[in-house]
Write an enzyme that holds these catalytic residues in place. Structure first.
Site, PDB file in Angstrom:
ATOM      1  N   SER A 157       0.859  -1.181   0.000  1.00  0.00           N
ATOM      2  CA  SER A 157       0.000   0.000   0.000  1.00  0.00           C
ATOM      3  C   SER A 157       0.889   1.223   0.000  1.00  0.00           C
ATOM      4  O   SER A 157       2.092   1.151   0.326  1.00  0.00           O
ATOM      5  CB  SER A 157      -0.881  -0.001   1.263  1.00  0.00           C
ATOM      6  N   TYR A 170      -2.420  -0.912  10.526  1.00  0.00           N
ATOM      7  CA  TYR A 170      -2.402  -1.134   9.077  1.00  0.00           C
ATOM      8  C   TYR A 170      -1.070  -0.673   8.479  1.00  0.00           C
ATOM      9  O   TYR A 170      -0.457  -1.378   7.665  1.00  0.00           O
ATOM     10  CB  TYR A 170      -3.567  -0.381   8.426  1.00  0.00           C
TER      11      TYR A 170
END
Length: 274
Positions: A157, A170
């Protein structure tokens, strides 16, 4: 006879393939000539605010791969289950005659500022986003070694290169995936296996579009607006399409990137440059 295409005659494994980015990767690879093993848990996922994928979703991915003229083998399995993953992937690889490409795409995203995150959120995020990725490589890489080489693509990401606010867990998981890709690249190079990571900005999928995830981000911004600008893309787009990320995956899966390894490739509209 294999269809002409950039990955013609190859076999790919894609996790989290029932919908969203995983489906886009599977279909894009199929359209370019690959047979695809499509894997998903097809069940509600822990801690997340959005609904899990279903078996019908996975069947639709299979249908789209077959519409593209390629074979598909569906696996319903949890990437956290190392032994099941290894055994199911081995059966599917035997059916399709080998494995050349791994796309470790399965992951979750839970929005929770540091003081609202729970031990369960941390555990679920690391178990799926980190351990699940490791399990996927461990299940697939021996088949690439047997094949004489291949390409491993780990979906990280923008949060694996730059802090994503309101989700320490995350960000930690995606930085771990970035490092994992480089470490695997070092050790698998002797077997002619390339390992790269892909780093999207926000992607228009069932995970990100509307619903609980966007509401949670909105609430976090309202409570602490100072980091909100970290989500702003350099290009004038709010999110990219899953197909945009699949284009990058196709490049890394194809022989066009035959000398590319240990790369952290962004599809981030410039968000990591701010």
């Amino acid at each position: 006879m294999a269809a002409a295409g950039r990955v013609a005659g190859k076999v790919a494994l894609v996790t989290g393939a029932a919908r969203g980015m995983g489906r886009a990767h599977a279909v894009r690879l199929a359209k370019e000539g690959a047979d695809v093993i499509v894997l998903d848990v097809c069940a509600p996922l822990p801690s997340v605010a959005y609904p899990g994928a279903s078996r019908d979703d996975l069947h639709e991915t299979v249908r789209l791969v077959e519409v593209a003229g390629r074979r598909a083998v569906a696996i319903v399995a949890d990437v956290r289950d190392h032994d099941l993953l290894c055994s199911e992937v081995a059966v599917a690889v035997d059916r399709l005659g080998g494995l050349d490409i791994i796309v470790a795409n399965a992951g979750i995203c839970v929005v929770a500022p540091w003081d609202r995150a729970t031990p369960e959120i941390l555990k679920d995020t690391l178990d799926i986003n980190v351990v699940g990725v490791w399990n996927t490589v461990m299940a697939g890489a021996p088949h690439l070694v047997a094949r004489g080489g291949g390409s491993v693509i780990l979906i990280s990401s923008a949060a694996g290169l730059k802090v994503q606010p309101y989700m320490v867990h995350y960000t930690a998981s995606k930085f771990a995936v970035t490092g994992m890709a480089k470490a695997f690249a070092v050790e698998l190079a002797k077997d002619s296996i390339r390992v790269n990571s892909v780093h999207p900005t926000g992607v228009e999928t069932g995970m990100s579009a509307g619903g609980g995830l966007q509401a949670a981000i909105g609430a976090a911004i309202e409570a602490d607006p100072r980091p909100a600008g970290m989500f702003t893309n350099m290009l004038p787009v709010e999110r990219v399409a899953a197909e945009d990320v699949a284009d990058a995956v196709l490049f890394l899966a194809s022989d066009e990137s035959k000398h590319v390894t240990a790369l952290a490739m962004t599809v981030d509209a410039g968000v990591t440059q701010y």
